[in-house]
Scaffold this motif. Structure first.
Motif, short mmCIF file in Angstrom:
data_model
loop_
_atom_site.label_atom_id
_atom_site.label_comp_id
_atom_site.label_asym_id
_atom_site.label_seq_id
_atom_site.Cartn_x
_atom_site.Cartn_y
_atom_site.Cartn_z
N ASP A 256 -2.40 -10.41 11.30
CA ASP A 256 -3.80 -10.77 11.55
C ASP A 256 -4.74 -9.76 10.91
O ASP A 256 -5.83 -10.12 10.41
CB ASP A 256 -4.08 -10.83 13.06
N ALA A 257 -4.34 -8.48 10.90
CA ALA A 257 -5.23 -7.44 10.36
C ALA A 257 -5.21 -7.42 8.83
O ALA A 257 -6.13 -6.84 8.23
CB ALA A 257 -4.81 -6.07 10.90
N ASN A 258 -4.22 -8.01 8.21
CA ASN A 258 -4.11 -7.94 6.75
C ASN A 258 -3.95 -9.32 6.14
O ASN A 258 -3.15 -9.55 5.24
CB ASN A 258 -2.92 -7.06 6.37
N THR A 259 -4.77 -10.25 6.62
CA THR A 259 -4.66 -11.64 6.15
C THR A 259 -5.09 -11.77 4.69
O THR A 259 -4.42 -12.43 3.88
CB THR A 259 -5.52 -12.57 7.03
N ASP A 260 -6.19 -11.15 4.30
CA ASP A 260 -6.74 -11.32 2.95
C ASP A 260 -6.36 -10.18 2.02
O ASP A 260 -6.90 -10.07 0.91
CB ASP A 260 -8.28 -11.41 3.02
N VAL A 261 -5.48 -9.33 2.44
CA VAL A 261 -5.11 -8.19 1.60
C VAL A 261 -4.07 -8.64 0.57
O VAL A 261 -3.11 -9.34 0.90
CB VAL A 261 -4.55 -7.04 2.45
N GLN A 262 -4.28 -8.23 -0.73
CA GLN A 262 -3.38 -8.63 -1.80
C GLN A 262 -2.49 -7.50 -2.30
O GLN A 262 -1.74 -7.67 -3.26
CB GLN A 262 -4.21 -9.17 -2.98
N LEU A 263 -2.59 -6.33 -1.67
CA LEU A 263 -1.79 -5.21 -2.12
C LEU A 263 -0.31 -5.47 -1.89
O LEU A 263 0.10 -5.97 -0.83
CB LEU A 263 -2.21 -3.93 -1.40
N ALA A 264 0.48 -5.13 -2.89
CA ALA A 264 1.93 -5.39 -2.79
C ALA A 264 2.57 -4.56 -1.70
O ALA A 264 3.49 -5.02 -1.01
CB ALA A 264 2.60 -5.09 -4.14
N SER A 265 2.09 -3.32 -1.54
CA SER A 265 2.70 -2.47 -0.51
C SER A 265 2.47 -3.03 0.89
O SER A 265 3.35 -2.99 1.76
CB SER A 265 2.12 -1.06 -0.62
N LEU A 266 1.28 -3.60 1.11
CA LEU A 266 0.99 -4.17 2.43
C LEU A 266 1.78 -5.45 2.66
O LEU A 266 2.26 -5.71 3.76
CB LEU A 266 -0.52 -4.44 2.55
N ARG A 267 1.89 -6.26 1.56
CA ARG A 267 2.68 -7.49 1.72
C ARG A 267 4.15 -7.16 1.95
O ARG A 267 4.84 -7.81 2.72
CB ARG A 267 2.55 -8.36 0.47
N SER A 268 4.64 -6.07 1.30
CA SER A 268 6.03 -5.66 1.49
C SER A 268 6.28 -5.20 2.94
O SER A 268 7.30 -5.52 3.54
CB SER A 268 6.37 -4.53 0.51
#
Length: 355
Positions: A256-268
């Motif tokens: 929920d806190a990182n819905t629109d984030v596109q950073l690969a590290s966050l998605r990983s």
């Protein structure tokens, strides 16, 4: 010499009978006295009643071949079934439960009521306060109490430790062992419970109560390992559920806190959290399956009991056999009088018979 060898001594019954008739007044004096004393004695002995039941517990057969061999061996008096079972306590040891103080003390609190409704108490109080006894027995007990030493007993010790009984409690336990017996047929494995009491309804109540406690003991023993496994998997399932709930909440909060984030590290990191949540869900599912299987195992191990013969309220007393006792004493008195009459005249009853 030859004449002496050819002479045999035989009893002259006419002389014996004449001697008895000459002393018939001895019988007329002794027999009535013995009869009256026997009746007086046996009438003072309280009557007892006996009730019994038969119970057939479920037996585990390892194989059809083993069952066939067991049936064949049982016809010769051998119990192959008890040898095949994996239980540490086979049915042949059930009668030995009456030797265990823990099982006996558990019978103290059985609620009993007499047939006339005048007695309503537990079994221990019934044995200590409501037992009929011959007058001489009461006198002897009164004398014993005068010289008996005071007992030192911890209050409530029978409840906390059935293996630390007072002298009185131990005496009651021995009385229970005499009044209640458990036996088992080696061929059929049918358990027979027999109870004895001075009241017909109470002896039936005792037989039924012992049956229930024996069933509980057998069931608890047969399912003890399965219940331990059930509790173990229940705790594992609860722990796995907590871990899964924590992982699911952590993943949901991060997603929920990182819905629109596109950073690969966050998605990983989000994928790692999702994988961890999935692993913990799989573990929770596996533990839940094991827990359900353990619950089913408890039910599978729970034995079924078939009541072959139920306990009935006896109509007639089982003892003492008053008529048999009186007749037996009269016969003994008759034999004693006869021996007394003939003992000093044995040589007179023999005659020489020439062969």
């Amino acid at each position: 010499m030859e004449n002496n060898k050819n002479n045999n001594e035989v009893i002259d019954l006419r002389v014996v009978f004449k001697k008895i008739m000459d002393n018939k007044m001895l019988y007329f004096k002794v027999m009535p006295i013995v009869f009256v004393l026997s009746c007086a004695y046996i009438l003072c002995i309280p009557r007892t009643y006996t009730s019994s039941l038969s119970l057939a517990p479920e037996m585990n057969n390892n194989s059809s071949l083993g069952g066939t061999i067991g049936s064949l061996a049982s016809s010769f008096g051998f119990d192959i079934g008890s040898m095949e079972t994996s239980d540490a306590i086979n049915p042949m040891l059930y009668p030995d439960l009456m030797e265990d103080n823990g099982f006996i003390v558990g019978l103290f609190n059985i609620k009993v009521a007499s047939a006339d409704g005048e007695i309503k108490c537990n079994y221990y109080d019934y044995l200590t306060k409501h037992q009929d006894a011959p007058f001489w027995s009461k006198g002897i007990n009164s004398i014993k109490k005068l010289f008996a030493e005071k007992e030192t007993q911890i209050k409530g010790v029978s409840k906390s430790s059935p293996y630390m009984l007072s002298k009185r409690q131990d005496g009651i336990a021995e009385d229970i062992r005499k009044d209640i017996t458990i036996s088992i047929d080696k061929k059929t494995a049918v358990i027979t419970i027999t109870a004895q009491a001075q009241d017909p309804l109470i002896c039936k109540t005792l037989a039924d109560s012992v049956k229930q406690r024996l069933q509980v003991f057998i069931t608890n023993y047969r399912t003890s390992k399965s219940r331990v496994d059930e509790e173990y998997y229940k705790n594992l399932a609860a722990e796995a559920k907590d871990e899964y709930e924590k992982a699911r909440q952590l993943y949901g909060s991060y997603a929920d806190a990182n819905t629109d984030v596109q950073l690969a590290s966050l998605r990983s990191k989000q994928e790692d959290l999702e994988n961890d949540m999935q692993l913990k869900y799989n573990a929770y599912t596996a533990m839940t399956t094991q827990y359900q299987a353990a619950k089913a195992k408890v039910q599978e191990r729970t034995p079924a009991f078939t009541l072959v013969k139920g306990a009935a309220v006896p109509v007639k007393a089982s003892g003492p056999k008053r008529m048999i006792f009186v007749i037996g004493m009269c016969i003994l008195a008759f034999i004693g009088c006869t021996i007394y009459i003939l003992k000093n005249n044995i040589k007179r009853f023999f005659i020489q018979e020439n062969i």
